[in-house]
Enzyme design. Structure first.
Site, PDB file in Angstrom:
ATOM      1  N   LYS A 118       8.317  87.076  -9.065  1.00  0.00           N
ATOM      2  CA  LYS A 118       8.439  85.615  -8.954  1.00  0.00           C
ATOM      3  C   LYS A 118       8.248  84.943 -10.311  1.00  0.00           C
ATOM      4  O   LYS A 118       8.998  84.026 -10.677  1.00  0.00           O
ATOM      5  CB  LYS A 118       7.403  85.100  -7.955  1.00  0.00           C
ATOM      6  CG  LYS A 118       7.193  83.600  -7.952  1.00  0.00           C
ATOM      7  CD  LYS A 118       8.412  82.828  -7.476  1.00  0.00           C
ATOM      8  CE  LYS A 118       8.076  81.347  -7.345  1.00  0.00           C
ATOM      9  NZ  LYS A 118       9.224  80.550  -6.926  1.00  0.00           N
ATOM     10  N   LYS A 165       2.533  74.966 -14.270  1.00  0.00           N
ATOM     11  CA  LYS A 165       1.415  75.771 -13.757  1.00  0.00           C
ATOM     12  C   LYS A 165       1.794  77.237 -13.691  1.00  0.00           C
ATOM     13  O   LYS A 165       1.037  78.114 -14.108  1.00  0.00           O
ATOM     14  CB  LYS A 165       1.005  75.244 -12.382  1.00  0.00           C
ATOM     15  CG  LYS A 165      -0.142  75.998 -11.724  1.00  0.00           C
ATOM     16  CD  LYS A 165       0.334  77.029 -10.716  1.00  0.00           C
ATOM     17  CE  LYS A 165       1.106  76.440  -9.580  1.00  0.00           C
ATOM     18  NZ  LYS A 165       1.460  77.448  -8.542  1.00  0.00           N
ATOM     19  N   LEU A 187       0.002  77.961  -0.824  1.00  0.00           N
ATOM     20  CA  LEU A 187      -0.923  77.065  -1.520  1.00  0.00           C
ATOM     21  C   LEU A 187      -0.459  76.803  -2.952  1.00  0.00           C
ATOM     22  O   LEU A 187       0.328  77.567  -3.510  1.00  0.00           O
ATOM     23  CB  LEU A 187      -2.326  77.680  -1.507  1.00  0.00           C
ATOM     24  CG  LEU A 187      -2.842  78.014  -0.088  1.00  0.00           C
ATOM     25  CD1 LEU A 187      -3.986  79.001  -0.141  1.00  0.00           C
ATOM     26  CD2 LEU A 187      -3.259  76.729   0.619  1.00  0.00           C
ATOM     27  N   PRO A 188      -0.958  75.719  -3.577  1.00  0.00           N
ATOM     28  CA  PRO A 188      -0.418  75.297  -4.870  1.00  0.00           C
ATOM     29  C   PRO A 188      -0.781  76.169  -6.069  1.00  0.00           C
ATOM     30  O   PRO A 188      -0.004  76.261  -7.007  1.00  0.00           O
ATOM     31  CB  PRO A 188      -1.010  73.883  -5.051  1.00  0.00           C
ATOM     32  CG  PRO A 188      -1.451  73.453  -3.695  1.00  0.00           C
ATOM     33  CD  PRO A 188      -1.849  74.697  -2.986  1.00  0.00           C
TER      34      PRO A 188
END
Length: 327
Positions: A202, A277, A96-97
């Site tokens: 990440k 983001k 998901l974003p």
């Protein structure tokens, strides 16, 4: 008599071998139980396709129905909500974003945790705030499920070729079960530690990527403005000390490389919006430790960086937000 005995023994060995093969085959087929997949965007769709290629039945959903059609044509079962997927599968992968999307898909009115079964393995490959991964893990644990974070690196190309790198955080005892699925979609699967450590790895990788890509873009732009041919400049950089992944594998200038977003009108890449983001959480993560301020102020060569205006602005924002968070 001896010949008869040998013949009987050989027959028994062949029968035992056949039984062993049947048992192995049965275990292999049993492991190919349905896998739920939620989020069929640029990354999720090729990942789900690779599960299908490895023989796993896929039960999927996406907030945009049009994203499901291609996967449905390849044999996946498409349902209307994450809750319905959770009702049908005991191994679920989400891609998901953002953090709010993950929270909604897991804990929303039609979320996974509404109908999740005890013992379900939940693997989230989204790139989100590590604290959200920890929250989802606690929520899943209350329902008797296991949550692991497993964000990826490699981009759309690696997703299509099943060459992603997965950074996995969660209960170590469940890592093998997660690895079975992740190796169908990636070339590297690395266990990082408890829940949230996959996201930490990440985010660190993306921070370095962002810095490298910005530097490469600015360097290429400067060289072009000074009259250098971009291909020649890239060649020189890649045989010199300035070489990095952004210059030699993912060059941002059109016409320099083939098979990368810049060579395809910037289609299919990791967009700047998503990078912004991901990197937006970095100040908050840094502000959680006042030692960062000590390092910047008193330890060379970091203290010298504060002489630049941009670093002074960052320091001001750091102190402002840190003070606000403590008040």
């Amino acid at each position: 008599m001896a010949a008869l005995f040998r013949g009987s023994r050989n027959l028994l060995q062949r029968c035992n071998k056949h039984v062993d093969q049947v048992l192995v085959s049965s275990r292999s087929m049993a492991s190919k139980t349905p896998v739920g997949f939620i989020g069929l965007g640029n990354m999720g769709s090729p990942m789900a396709k690779n599960l299908l290629k490895h023989g796993y039945p896929v039960i999927a959903t996406d907030v945009f129905p049009e994203s499901c059609k291609e996967l449905q044509d390849e044999g996946a079962q498409i349902l209307d909500s994450p809750a319905e997927v959770a009702d049908k599968a005991d191994r679920i992968i989400t891609m998901l974003p953002s953090s709010p999307n993950v929270i909604e898909v897991y804990t929303g009115p039609n979320g996974i945790l509404r109908k999740v079964k005890k013992g379900t393995l939940l693997i989230d490959s989204s790139t989100i705030d590590p604290s959200v991964s920890k929250e989802m893990a606690l929520a899943a644990e209350k329902m008797g499920a296991v949550f692991m974070d497993a964000p990826v690196s490699g981009g759309v190309g690696a997703a299509s070729l099943a060459k992603l790198t997965f950074m996995v955080g969660g209960v170590e005892e469940e890592y093998t079960a997660a690895q079975e699925l992740l190796t169908c979609m990636g070339a590297n699967v690395v266990y990082c530690g408890q829940v949230g450590t996959g996201q930490a790895a990440k985010i660190c990788n993306n921070m370095l990527l962002a810095i490298g890509m910005i530097g490469t873009a600015e360097t290429m732009n400067l060289g072009i403005r000074l009259g250098l041919d971009p291909k020649l400049l890239a060649q020189i950089l890649n045989m010199s000390s300035g070489r990095c992944w952004s210059s030699d594998s993912y060059n941002p200038v059109p016409g320099v490389m083939e098979g990368v977003p810049s060579g395809n009108n910037y289609q299919g890449g990791f967009g700047t919006t998503l990078m912004a983001k991901v990197c937006s959480v970095l100040p908050y993560l840094a502000m959680s430790d006042w030692m960062c301020l000590y390092v910047c102020l008193f330890i060379p060569p970091f203290s010298s960086l504060l002489l630049s205006l941009s670093s002074l602005v960052c320091l001001f924002l750091f102190i402002f937000y840190s003070s606000s968070s403590l008040s």
